[in-house]
Design a protein around this motif. Structure first.
Motif, PDB file in Angstrom:
ATOM      1  N   PRO A 197      -7.455  12.077   1.660  1.00  0.00           N
ATOM      2  CA  PRO A 197      -7.943  12.116   0.285  1.00  0.00           C
ATOM      3  C   PRO A 197      -8.931  10.870   0.316  1.00  0.00           C
ATOM      4  CG  PRO A 197      -5.521  11.880   0.733  1.00  0.00           C
ATOM      5  CD  PRO A 197      -6.250  11.722   2.110  1.00  0.00           C
ATOM      6  N   GLU A 198      -9.926  10.973  -0.793  1.00  0.00           N
ATOM      7  CA  GLU A 198     -10.971  10.288  -0.891  1.00  0.00           C
ATOM      8  C   GLU A 198     -10.790   8.751  -0.874  1.00  0.00           C
ATOM      9  OE1 GLU A 198     -14.856   9.862  -0.946  1.00  0.00           O
ATOM     10  OE2 GLU A 198     -13.786  11.747  -1.022  1.00  0.00           O
ATOM     11  N   GLU A 199      -9.685   8.263  -1.359  1.00  0.00           N
ATOM     12  CA  GLU A 199      -9.431   6.654  -1.537  1.00  0.00           C
ATOM     13  C   GLU A 199      -8.812   6.408  -0.233  1.00  0.00           C
ATOM     14  OE1 GLU A 199      -5.772   9.175  -2.976  1.00  0.00           O
ATOM     15  OE2 GLU A 199      -7.817   9.116  -3.274  1.00  0.00           O
ATOM     16  N   LEU A 200      -8.714   7.215   0.719  1.00  0.00           N
ATOM     17  CA  LEU A 200      -8.162   6.859   2.141  1.00  0.00           C
ATOM     18  C   LEU A 200      -9.359   6.990   3.130  1.00  0.00           C
ATOM     19  CD1 LEU A 200      -4.401   8.024   2.319  1.00  0.00           C
ATOM     20  CD2 LEU A 200      -5.288   5.866   1.948  1.00  0.00           C
ATOM     21  N   LYS A 201     -10.316   7.531   2.783  1.00  0.00           N
ATOM     22  CA  LYS A 201     -11.401   7.782   3.892  1.00  0.00           C
ATOM     23  C   LYS A 201     -11.841   6.592   4.744  1.00  0.00           C
ATOM     24  CE  LYS A 201     -13.354  12.169   2.316  1.00  0.00           C
ATOM     25  NZ  LYS A 201     -14.522  12.784   2.026  1.00  0.00           N
ATOM     26  N   VAL A 202     -11.955   5.300   3.905  1.00  0.00           N
ATOM     27  CA  VAL A 202     -12.326   4.044   4.535  1.00  0.00           C
ATOM     28  C   VAL A 202     -11.380   3.550   5.767  1.00  0.00           C
ATOM     29  CG1 VAL A 202     -11.218   2.504   2.728  1.00  0.00           C
ATOM     30  CG2 VAL A 202     -12.994   1.708   4.035  1.00  0.00           C
TER      31      VAL A 202
ATOM     32  N   TYR B 277      -1.334   7.732   3.767  1.00  0.00           N
ATOM     33  CA  TYR B 277      -1.789   6.316   4.501  1.00  0.00           C
ATOM     34  C   TYR B 277      -0.448   6.142   5.445  1.00  0.00           C
ATOM     35  CZ  TYR B 277      -1.612   1.157   4.766  1.00  0.00           C
ATOM     36  OH  TYR B 277      -1.690   0.175   5.116  1.00  0.00           O
TER      37      TYR B 277
ATOM     38  N   LEU C 293      -0.203   4.548  -1.906  1.00  0.00           N
ATOM     39  CA  LEU C 293      -1.136   5.492  -1.589  1.00  0.00           C
ATOM     40  C   LEU C 293      -0.752   6.797  -1.093  1.00  0.00           C
ATOM     41  CD1 LEU C 293      -3.447   2.896   0.314  1.00  0.00           C
ATOM     42  CD2 LEU C 293      -3.645   3.737  -1.949  1.00  0.00           C
TER      43      LEU C 293
ATOM     44  N   ARG D 189       0.943  -1.258   0.025  1.00  0.00           N
ATOM     45  CA  ARG D 189      -0.155   0.037   0.045  1.00  0.00           C
ATOM     46  C   ARG D 189       0.973   1.387  -0.059  1.00  0.00           C
ATOM     47  NH1 ARG D 189      -4.283  -2.051   4.642  1.00  0.00           N
ATOM     48  NH2 ARG D 189      -5.417  -3.495   3.424  1.00  0.00           N
TER      49      ARG D 189
END
Length: 327
Positions: free
Chosen positions: A213-218, A135, A131, A128
């Motif tokens: 960032p949107e891809e890390l919100k989870v 991240y 990211l 990862r």
């Protein structure tokens, strides 16, 4: 004395100590730079890297827990547990986040930093790494939260031991109440130290913060849930400690009441015996005098008559005490 370590985003080696001259070139390639016990030289280095002067100044003063988004980097200040000063003492951890690297600045050893360095060598972090720096920050914050969970697990074990001691009817354990008060006090300290982490992550998750960032919100949502879980666990342990303390006080009160009841029974028995013995003593005293009163000493009253009077009084007193419910 200052100590710099660097860990690239690839490879499985440990973070290596580097000089200040090497640090700038390595940061460009991406990775994690850890600065422990920074001096003025490290301060100049951070300024030369383009980090905001107010953020750099926070690394050398007593800041407050916060995060800030600058033009080309982000800055986070949080509390992490101090490795050298026990389970509850904390120290500020300053983190600069930019593109493909992060820089941590601290003034003490921290368990979370050690575990973060170990985590970077795992397959998950390696896979990862693309990211980005946010991240890496997630992994660091996750280790800070995990460190508090480890501390709370120790408190849970302490509370279970105390609960077993309280419910043990065969052995008396000293200082149980003091130990429970100590746990309550320590839990308040943990709450004060871990609460800022929850607030920071919650604010990071807000849409207007422009931090995650949107891809890390989870990932950060999972982190937010974990931070809330720390607060819930602290509250649960505090409630459990209060419950065990109430049980201990109730048992102590019951034991004290039973002891008082036994003492009352003993005193009542002694009082009744005294109430019977006192008149008998009076009788023997009168008839035992060397006087002629009541025919004493003249043969009118023999020993058997005196004993009969004493026995009769004892029987009458016993019957009367029983009717009164005293026997």
């Amino acid at each position: 004395m200052s100590k710099l370590r660097f860990r690239s985003l690839s490879g499985r080696g440990k973070a290596a100590e580097i000089s200040l001259d090497e640090a700038a070139a390595k940061l460009v390639k991406g990775g994690w730079l850890d600065i422990k016990n920074p001096s003025n030289a490290e301060k100049d280095f951070l300024l030369a890297c383009g980090f905001h002067e107010l953020a750099v100044e926070d690394c050398f003063t007593e800041p407050i827990t916060r995060f800030y988004v600058y033009d080309d980097h982000k800055f986070v200040v949080l509390l992490a547990r101090d490795k050298d000063r026990g389970d509850l003492d904390t120290e500020y951890l300053n983190v600069f986040v930019r593109d493909n690297h992060i820089v941590t600045v601290r003034h003490s050893a921290m368990p979370a930093i050690d575990e973060f360095e170990r985590r970077l060598r795992t397959d998950r972090s390696q896979n990862r790494s693309a990211l980005g720096a946010e991240y890496l920050l997630y992994e660091l914050l996750d280790e800070v939260a995990d460190d508090w969970y480890n501390v709370l697990e120790k408190f849970n074990e302490r509370l279970e031991t105390i609960e077993d001691n309280v419910l043990d009817p065969h052995t008396r354990y000293p200082d149980l109440l003091e130990r429970m008060h100590e746990i309550k006090q320590d839990l308040r300290e943990i709450h004060k130290s871990s609460q800022p982490l929850n607030r920071i992550i919650t604010r990071m998750m807000r849409r207007d913060s422009d931090f995650v960032p949107e891809e890390l919100k989870v990932f950060y949502q999972d982190l937010a849930d974990q931070a809330k879980g720390i607060d819930e666990r602290v509250n649960n342990l505090s409630t459990g400690t209060s419950s065990v303390r109430d049980t201990y006080i109730s048992q102590s009160s019951l034991v004290f009441a039973e002891s008082n009841q036994r003492l009352t029974e003993v005193i009542s028995t002694i009082t009744l015996i005294g109430a019977i013995i006192l008149p008998l003593t009076l009788i023997t005293s009168v008839f035992g005098m060397n006087l002629g009163a009541f025919g004493a000493g003249g043969g009118v009253y023999d020993l058997k008559h005196v004993l009969a009077v004493m026995a009769g009084f004892t029987v009458i007193a016993g019957i009367w005490f029983r009717k009164k419910g005293w026997l």
